[in-house]
Design a protein around this motif. Structure first.
Motif, short mmCIF file in Angstrom:
data_model
loop_
_atom_site.label_atom_id
_atom_site.label_comp_id
_atom_site.label_asym_id
_atom_site.label_seq_id
_atom_site.Cartn_x
_atom_site.Cartn_y
_atom_site.Cartn_z
N UNK A 104 0.83 -1.21 0.00
CA UNK A 104 0.00 0.00 0.00
C UNK A 104 0.87 1.26 0.00
N UNK A 105 1.91 1.25 0.82
CA UNK A 105 2.79 2.42 0.90
C UNK A 105 3.61 2.62 -0.37
N UNK A 106 3.87 1.53 -1.09
CA UNK A 106 4.69 1.62 -2.29
C UNK A 106 3.90 2.03 -3.53
N UNK A 107 2.60 1.88 -3.49
CA UNK A 107 1.79 2.17 -4.67
C UNK A 107 1.92 3.63 -5.11
N UNK A 108 1.84 4.55 -4.16
CA UNK A 108 1.93 5.97 -4.51
C UNK A 108 3.30 6.29 -5.11
N UNK A 109 4.34 5.71 -4.54
CA UNK A 109 5.69 5.96 -5.06
C UNK A 109 5.87 5.35 -6.44
N UNK A 110 5.25 4.20 -6.67
CA UNK A 110 5.33 3.57 -8.00
C UNK A 110 4.66 4.44 -9.05
N UNK A 111 3.55 5.06 -8.69
CA UNK A 111 2.84 5.92 -9.65
C UNK A 111 3.65 7.17 -9.97
N UNK A 143 13.43 -3.35 3.85
CA UNK A 143 13.42 -1.96 4.31
C UNK A 143 13.12 -1.05 3.13
N UNK A 144 12.05 -0.27 3.26
CA UNK A 144 11.64 0.62 2.18
C UNK A 144 12.22 2.02 2.33
N UNK A 145 12.49 2.45 3.55
CA UNK A 145 13.05 3.78 3.79
C UNK A 145 13.71 3.77 5.16
N UNK A 146 14.11 4.94 5.62
CA UNK A 146 14.81 5.03 6.90
C UNK A 146 13.88 5.07 8.10
N UNK A 147 12.58 5.00 7.86
CA UNK A 147 11.63 5.09 8.98
C UNK A 147 11.05 3.74 9.37
N UNK A 166 4.74 -9.11 -3.72
CA UNK A 166 5.74 -8.05 -3.59
C UNK A 166 7.10 -8.52 -4.15
N UNK A 167 7.48 -9.75 -3.82
CA UNK A 167 8.78 -10.26 -4.25
C UNK A 167 8.83 -10.48 -5.76
N UNK A 168 7.72 -10.83 -6.35
CA UNK A 168 7.69 -11.13 -7.79
C UNK A 168 7.35 -9.91 -8.64
N UNK A 169 7.11 -8.77 -8.01
CA UNK A 169 6.79 -7.55 -8.76
C UNK A 169 8.05 -7.04 -9.47
N UNK A 170 8.05 -6.97 -10.81
CA UNK A 170 9.25 -6.54 -11.54
C UNK A 170 9.52 -5.04 -11.46
#
Length: 235
Positions: A104-111, A143-147, A166-170
């Motif tokens: 969920x947190x990565x979706x916005x960054x991916x866009x 780890x996605x970031x420093x937080x 998540x692991x298989x997402x290219x």
């Protein structure tokens, strides 16, 4: 005259030492002349002023190490501290919830950027006996970031559906040192193929020179910090 052994000798101190030496020499010569009046006492040759070794040691209380000693000395760096939140997941329910939160947190960054980067590592129990295979991949660290940093005990939970996605997402790039062997270990133990991996040791060899890089050595080289490993794998 009294000298402070904790401070180096000044020029004034050296002059005082010379004066005391000259006075003692003059007194000795006069006494010897009185004992042997017919003898001719020649002046001693002028010598280069040199302090005794005991005083030199006070001047330089910390002499340089020999080349062999210096080569064996290891520079100690301050410990690298992660000041974010570490999320531990042990059961399948906890791992699934953590993976869903990550996605969920990565979706916005991916866009926004089209690709996101995760730090990735796994741990397992090694084997020190011939013919005995090492344990299965037991702990996965993401780890996605420093937080935030996720520590998942996949030995107990297995790899859940969201974690596998998540692991298989290219598009989600996973980076680490020796990550190719980690990906192979996950595939062998859990039948999950990790996509989009980047080994940081290859990049370090290109930018910093060829070496068998570890996380500890790379951290010391780039930011002069020491990595303290506290997390141990378990079965």
């Amino acid at each position: 005259m009294e000298w402070n052994v904790d401070e180096p000798l000044t020029e004034q101190d050296l002059q005082a030492i010379d004066a005391a030496f000259q006075a003692a020499t003059s007194s000795f010569r006069k006494k010897k002349q009185r004992r042997t009046p017919d003898a001719v006492i020649s002046d001693p040759p002028m010598a280069v002023r040199r302090l005794p070794s005991s005083l030199l040691a006070l001047q330089h209380p910390n002499p340089l190490l020999s080349p062999c000693q210096a080569a064996n000395e290891r520079t100690r760096y301050p410990a690298l501290k992660f000041r974010g939140r570490i999320v531990y997941s042990r059961t399948a329910t906890e791992v699934e919830k953590a993976a869903e939160e990550l996605l969920k947190n990565l979706e916005a960054e991916k866009r926004e950027s089209g690709q996101v980067v995760l730090g990735f590592d796994i741990e397992w129990r090694p084997s020190f006996r011939r013919g005995v295979s090492p344990g299965k991949a037991a702990i996965m660290q993401i780890c996605a970031d420093t937080s935030h940093c996720h520590v998942m005990h996949i030995f107990h939970s297995g790899i859940t559906q969201s974690l596998q996605f998540l692991l298989e997402d290219p598009i989600i790039l996973k980076v680490g040192l020796g990550i190719a062997s980690d990906a192979g270990k996950v595939f062998k133990d859990h039948n999950v193929s990790i996509k989009a991996v980047e080994d940081l040791s290859y990049l370090a060899n290109q930018k910093l020179g060829p070496k068998k890089w570890s996380l500890a050595s790379l951290t010391e080289m780039l930011i002069s910090k020491e990595v303290i490993f506290l997390v141990c794998c378990e079965n």
